[in-house]
Write an enzyme that holds these catalytic residues in place. Sequence first.
Site, short mmCIF file in Angstrom:
data_model
loop_
_atom_site.label_atom_id
_atom_site.label_comp_id
_atom_site.label_asym_id
_atom_site.label_seq_id
_atom_site.Cartn_x
_atom_site.Cartn_y
_atom_site.Cartn_z
CD GLN A 1 6.56 89.83 94.26
OE1 GLN A 1 5.50 90.14 93.71
NE2 GLN A 1 7.29 88.80 93.85
CG HIS B 1 13.43 86.60 96.87
ND1 HIS B 1 14.61 86.28 96.24
CD2 HIS B 1 12.45 86.04 96.14
CE1 HIS B 1 14.33 85.56 95.16
NE2 HIS B 1 13.04 85.39 95.07
CB CYS C 1 13.38 82.54 96.50
SG CYS C 1 13.61 81.77 94.91
CE LYS D 1 10.03 88.96 90.81
NZ LYS D 1 9.73 87.54 91.00
CG ASP E 1 13.41 92.91 97.04
OD1 ASP E 1 12.83 93.22 95.98
OD2 ASP E 1 13.67 91.72 97.34
C1 PLP Z 1 10.64 90.09 96.93
C2 PLP Z 1 11.51 89.60 95.82
N1 PLP Z 1 12.80 89.96 95.79
C3 PLP Z 1 13.63 89.55 94.80
C4 PLP Z 1 13.19 88.75 93.78
C5 PLP Z 1 14.18 88.30 92.74
O1 PLP Z 1 13.89 88.89 91.51
P1 PLP Z 1 14.64 88.39 90.19
O2 PLP Z 1 14.54 86.90 90.17
O3 PLP Z 1 13.87 89.02 89.09
O4 PLP Z 1 16.05 88.85 90.26
C6 PLP Z 1 11.84 88.36 93.77
C7 PLP Z 1 11.27 87.51 92.71
O5 PLP Z 1 11.50 86.33 92.59
C8 PLP Z 1 10.99 88.78 94.82
O6 PLP Z 1 9.71 88.41 94.86
#
Ligand code: PLP
Lengths: 141, 141, 404, 404
Positions: free
Chosen positions: D201, D121, D362, D224, D198
Amino acid sequence: MSDIYSEILLDHYRLPRNKGKLFQETISVEGKNPLCGDEIVLHLKLDGERVSEVAFEGSGCAISMASASMLTEDLKGRTLSEVESRIDQFRHFIREGAEPEGESLNDMISLSGVAKLPVRVKCATLAWTTMEEALRQVAKK
Amino acid sequence: MSDIYSEILLDHYRLPRNKGKLFQETISVEGKNPLCGDEIVLHLKLDGERVSEVAFEGSGCAISMASASMLTEDLKGRTLSEVESRIDQFRHFIREGAEPEGESLNDMISLSGVAKLPVRVKCATLAWTTMEEALRQVAKK
Amino acid sequence: MLERDVRRDFPILNIKVNGKPLVYLDSAASSQKPNDVLQSYCRFCESRYANVHRGIHTLGEAATGDYEAARRTVAEFINAPELEGVIFTRGTTESINLVARSFGHKFIKHGQSIVLTPMEHHANLVPWQLVAKAVGAELRFIPLKEDGTLDISEARKLIDHTTALVSVTHVSNVLGTINPVGELVQLAHKVGAKILVDGAQSVPHMPVSLRELNPDFYAFSGHKMLGPTGIGVLYGRPEILADMDPFLTGGEMIREVYLDHATWNELPYKFEAGTPAIAEAIGLAEAVRYLTSIGMERIAQLDHLLTSQALNKLSREPDTKVYGPRTQHGAVVSFNVKGIHPHDLAGLLDREGIAIRAGHHCCQPLMRWLDVQATARASFYLYNVPEDVDALIEGLKVARKVLA
Amino acid sequence: MLERDVRRDFPILNIKVNGKPLVYLDSAASSQKPNDVLQSYCRFCESRYANVHRGIHTLGEAATGDYEAARRTVAEFINAPELEGVIFTRGTTESINLVARSFGHKFIKHGQSIVLTPMEHHANLVPWQLVAKAVGAELRFIPLKEDGTLDISEARKLIDHTTALVSVTHVSNVLGTINPVGELVQLAHKVGAKILVDGAQSVPHMPVSLRELNPDFYAFSGHKMLGPTGIGVLYGRPEILADMDPFLTGGEMIREVYLDHATWNELPYKFEAGTPAIAEAIGLAEAVRYLTSIGMERIAQLDHLLTSQALNKLSREPDTKVYGPRTQHGAVVSFNVKGIHPHDLAGLLDREGIAIRAGHHCCQPLMRWLDVQATARASFYLYNVPEDVDALIEGLKVARKVLA
Ligand SMILES: Cc1ncc(COP(=O)(O)O)c(C=O)c1O
Ligand SMILES: Cc1ncc(COP(=O)(O)O)c(C=O)c1O
């Protein structure tokens, strides 16, 4: 949400007007919406202060492509300053969702639902923003 | 909230035991709670492995001062290893709010309400953390 | 005090504390939340919730619409000259850190000066200490006069051609001092410096118009103005924001990303990396509507009335020292009672159901200037009534008796 | 699917979208919130609210107690080895930025390498691009095999003595790939590198035990996993956190502040500057209790069932390409239908009340790897049922008809 996939829009998407290159163009400008990957190239043929021909190529969602198709239909034959005010009219329309006074927006009215869809405003305006860039380039020459 | 300003606590605050310097101390350690400004100095006199005298100076809220007063009463005469386990007992007591098995905590029981007051746990433990530091310094010598 | 009985809008005011009705005098630390804010928070989550700016579905569009409408509501509330200068953050602290990192580290140079005051909250001091150290800039402090107001004639000298940034609080959270921000903006701009104003204690309590004040940056927190925790605002002048580097990076703030580099999104999104505090922004907008429905002028009047009463009555109490100026006072009153540690004052008042704050209030340098370890502080807001001031004074008498 | 009818706990599932019952297949972007979470949020604000860590009054102590209890609840949920390693942030993005800034800029040196994957991401890519550029480190990417899983034999070569940090997603938000994090942790630690995972998910969808995985950093978002927006978590190994510089500075994270310098508070407070997202942390703890009451194993099973059904049915649809591995799949399914832009798929499905996501998610570099501009993505969670998968397939048929 009023339905944006109206028959008018789908018609422009399925049978885009003025899609392709121009035989003898004077200017050609690329536009891109990196956030959703839509891409467009506008080809213009100028006859003095008048846009005598306009065509587009590109790929993207139905809204961006139909909007580009409608643009070509609408702007063909207009003077540069008419084009400019048409861009303003369209942009205002897409933000507010209400048809402006004056000349009708014709098929573009079918895009009125986009005003309620902040995420898709950029799809609908891509062709028009690209046209604005074209005007800038013309002015510079 | 059970009342922390009990008569026992107020008594220690108004009439602190062993407040002041010692005539012939072997060790003197400073403790500070910068987040609330409480300050304390513990003075110890050691007789071999035994704390024969202990006194304190300092300024701070009633809880920190009363707790220091109770500490001096409680630790006087204990061996260093007894002091160590007493510190553990006190710390456990302040966190859990329940009196541990074994030797009574005597007046310190009046601090039981502090367990429910996360912000004030540090006030109650300041003297004890300072004592711990004193033990470390003794060990190093 | 107000025509409308606003106290009914705040469910927490009905609780009992130690068997006594709650008298909440700690709004400067954080304010309570009216029903409207909680309801709008829940209503949003129950019927319009989705992530923003990306979903091409009805909920995604609804949530995006509400979130951007919240930005407009907040922008209008502070009369911000440009919508794209309004950035949602977690609060004042993050807002100031954003400027310190993205403006300070990039634009403040070796040998330049950053002008602060000794009454700054740690949030408007520590970030600048780190910038100063990193770039080799000098920190300067506008001295205080004895009554706790800024010595403006000294400010005129300190803010000079070396000054890159002035960063001051609009209202002191300890002294209640209302600083002459308009004047400081002019002093800063005259020498070409930028100015940041910490509005954590002003936006909740008085009408604030950025068009009139004309600062370069303005920061405040939602939780002190009836809004949710986890949301705050940084206003920045778009021309300056445009030149600044991003703060946090990730989704939403980017335009194009390749494996080895990326380009940035337009303002304000460039400074809103990741999923923002969506429901909290919507709650904040509802708080703004609530405040507006009462009127910031009226709120300022009420605050002033209660604060004046408290100042007067406290000054008449024996052994009691009150800090800060007597006039032009924000909605906080700091004081000390001789021989009683403020923690004990707070603890003993709590037995009477009265919540005040005691400590350094995140202003340790100011405590040193006052030559105290800590102060007790009572702070007021629109749900307070004159009886609360009376309760405070009564409570102090009890406390003095207990600890005497 | 579950013994308990969890759908009744989610008020938003009762709304109609374009006259059709909502079929929410966008939980990977953000999940919906159960009644319990909203109620605990409001209950807290209505009866126990105050700022934390500072107030010596009943509400202050109650709020502090609840906030710290929320930290313990979250720490237990991920089986964190140490409580003081659990830091509340706004979300995954802030968590990773914290590590990039406070660990990366300090400890990653010129000539060292940072090992990522092409499926990250943007939140786990862009911060490292900036670190690499600032310190002169090299970014390396573990290549993907054709099915969208990591080529571990290549990872063994890429993670070498130059490697300072490995940073990988636990589960891909596009491909659904579940990465062999345990193995990567060992590879990283063997060469003395640190590893960040990370978990945006993974934590919402499967049992995660940090004691078993043993990473140095682990990041995830509350929104999430049924929790509020504005709250997330960074777990960091305390020894490493202790050596890192602070991230944001201001109140709460300091110990002593003088006009010209300051010292830092202990962990985890050193990394929680300013008023935190208090009510949101409490809401997140309630979400954790809700998830735990159902059981993360059961949730993983349900997700797996729905995802398998979707994978199977989508692969049988004409002109439809499904991305990512067929087994070991997280709760997301990405796909494209030939000749139809995913935005239009999403737009047309929305007419049927079905919310899917379309775009680059993203993950622009991954889009390039897949050689597409965007994908459509359906994602599942515990409130989804097999009928939702059927609705998706039916919706696709309609969409194909409309745009044919
Ligand atoms: C794998 C992953 N990493 C990071 C994020 C970023 O999370 P957040 O937007 O809650 O900071 C997301 C979600 O959009 C994600 O799916
Ligand atoms: C003047 C001032 N500045 C900054 C802050 C910090 O605000 P927050 O904790 O919401 O980030 C506060 C509140 O504590 C304050 O009173």
